[in-house]
Motif scaffolding. Structure first.
Motif, PDB file in Angstrom:
ATOM      1  N   THR A 163      41.301  43.839  36.321  1.00 26.58           N
ATOM      2  CA  THR A 163      41.601  44.655  35.144  1.00 26.58           C
ATOM      3  C   THR A 163      40.335  44.889  34.329  1.00 26.58           C
ATOM      4  O   THR A 163      40.399  45.262  33.165  1.00 26.58           O
ATOM      5  N   GLY A 171      38.016  43.273  32.784  1.00 25.26           N
ATOM      6  CA  GLY A 171      37.756  42.619  31.510  1.00 25.26           C
ATOM      7  C   GLY A 171      38.743  42.942  30.408  1.00 25.26           C
ATOM      8  O   GLY A 171      38.592  42.448  29.287  1.00 25.26           O
ATOM      9  N   ASP A 172      39.752  43.726  30.683  1.00 25.84           N
ATOM     10  CA  ASP A 172      40.766  44.083  29.683  1.00 25.84           C
ATOM     11  C   ASP A 172      41.858  43.015  29.693  1.00 25.84           C
ATOM     12  O   ASP A 172      42.685  42.972  30.603  1.00 25.84           O
ATOM     13  N   ALA A 173      41.866  42.155  28.666  1.00 22.89           N
ATOM     14  CA  ALA A 173      42.796  41.024  28.633  1.00 22.89           C
ATOM     15  C   ALA A 173      44.246  41.491  28.562  1.00 22.89           C
ATOM     16  O   ALA A 173      45.135  40.884  29.184  1.00 22.89           O
ATOM     17  N   ASP A 174      44.504  42.534  27.800  1.00 24.20           N
ATOM     18  CA  ASP A 174      45.879  43.030  27.695  1.00 24.20           C
ATOM     19  C   ASP A 174      46.359  43.592  29.029  1.00 24.20           C
ATOM     20  O   ASP A 174      47.520  43.384  29.418  1.00 24.20           O
ATOM     21  N   ALA A 175      45.486  44.294  29.723  1.00 21.32           N
ATOM     22  CA  ALA A 175      45.863  44.835  31.029  1.00 21.32           C
ATOM     23  C   ALA A 175      46.109  43.714  32.030  1.00 21.32           C
ATOM     24  O   ALA A 175      47.021  43.817  32.875  1.00 21.32           O
ATOM     25  N   GLN A 193      49.538  42.354  31.373  1.00 20.23           N
ATOM     26  CA  GLN A 193      50.522  43.304  31.881  1.00 20.23           C
ATOM     27  C   GLN A 193      50.634  43.218  33.396  1.00 20.23           C
ATOM     28  O   GLN A 193      51.746  43.177  33.951  1.00 20.23           O
ATOM     29  N   HIS A 248      46.430  47.253  36.812  1.00 19.17           N
ATOM     30  CA  HIS A 248      45.197  47.648  37.508  1.00 19.17           C
ATOM     31  C   HIS A 248      44.895  49.107  37.192  1.00 19.17           C
ATOM     32  O   HIS A 248      43.750  49.465  36.900  1.00 19.17           O
ATOM     33  N   THR A 249      45.908  49.936  37.298  1.00 17.45           N
ATOM     34  CA  THR A 249      45.917  51.289  36.731  1.00 17.45           C
ATOM     35  C   THR A 249      47.301  51.489  36.127  1.00 17.45           C
ATOM     36  O   THR A 249      48.235  50.748  36.445  1.00 17.45           O
ATOM     37  N   TRP A 271      42.097  35.963  35.380  1.00 12.93           N
ATOM     38  CA  TRP A 271      41.815  37.012  36.357  1.00 12.93           C
ATOM     39  C   TRP A 271      42.475  36.674  37.694  1.00 12.93           C
ATOM     40  O   TRP A 271      42.959  35.591  37.874  1.00 12.93           O
TER      41      TRP A 271
END
Length: 223
Positions: free
Chosen positions: A170, A172-176, A179, A138-139, A223
């Motif tokens: 996240t 829209g960041d698939a890698d995040a 993780q 998330h961060t 998501w």
């Protein structure tokens, strides 16, 4: 009032006892509806606030005259620390945050982070001890805190990492996302029991056992 974790901005706080730790949940800001948690040791009166999100006047009224030892900021997003400067100025509380998010919190608030938390650090509230769990995604530096009530079940403060119904955004960041969900699975669902009660940064509380069966569905939807 029986504690159920359902609080709304402008409404009353809710309080519950967890062994020697008193947990008070207050919602602030009608737009963002952030949850703030005041933790109080019933043995010593020591107090720690999780997220000085907004409406410093309400938070200072909640803290009262007995003072505040520390504020834990769960992550760097603006809606979780808008009242940090005012609360610290009024109480001289120290500030704790996850190491990777600490500089951003200082840049955004003008408040120095006194202690940078990493995985496994402890946060003392009088005679009670909470363990820091670092959850990236998330961060980079989001921090969860778990208190293991010796007479009951664990209590987990998740910030925006985990909510009833899914992990945090996240953006829209698939890698995040991968993780985040991997770390939630490994560090939260993989180490804590089903009866762990968790307290998120927005909305109602949850129970890990109710969320565990849905993990594959969350992965599939992304998501």
């Amino acid at each position: 009032m029986t504690y159920n974790g359902e609080v709304t901005p402008g409404g009353p706080a809710q309080t519950r006892e967890a062994g020697g730790l008193r947990i008070t949940k207050l919602a602030v800001d009608p737009e963002m509806s952030n949850n703030c948690y005041l933790l109080r040791c019933t043995d010593t009166g020591d107090q720690v606030l999780v997220d000085a999100a907004a409406e410093s006047g309400l938070l200072l009224d909640l803290i009262g005259s007995e003072g505040l030892r520390a504020v834990v900021t769960t992550h760097q997003h603006w809606d979780h620390h808008r009242a940090l400067a005012d609360v610290v100025s009024a109480t001289d509380a120290v500030v704790l945050a996850g190491e990777p998010d600490a500089d951003a919190i200082t840049d955004q608030t003008g408040v120095d982070v006194t202690r940078r938390l990493v995985q496994g650090d402890t946060v003392e509230v009088g005679t009670c001890s909470l363990k820091a769990i670092a959850i990236a995604g998330h961060t980079p530096g989001s921090i969860c805190l778990v208190y293991d009530d010796p007479d009951g079940h664990p209590h987990l403060f998740t910030g925006d990492c985990l909510f009833p119904g899914g992990v945090g955004s996240t953006f829209g960041d698939a890698d995040a996302f991968v993780q985040l969900i991997d770390e939630v699975e490994a560090k939260l669902l993989g180490t804590l029991p089903d009866d762990t009660w968790f307290y998120p940064g927005h909305g109602n509380d949850g129970r890990l056992g109710d969320e565990r069966p849905n993990l594959a569905e969350w992965r599939a939807r992304g998501w």
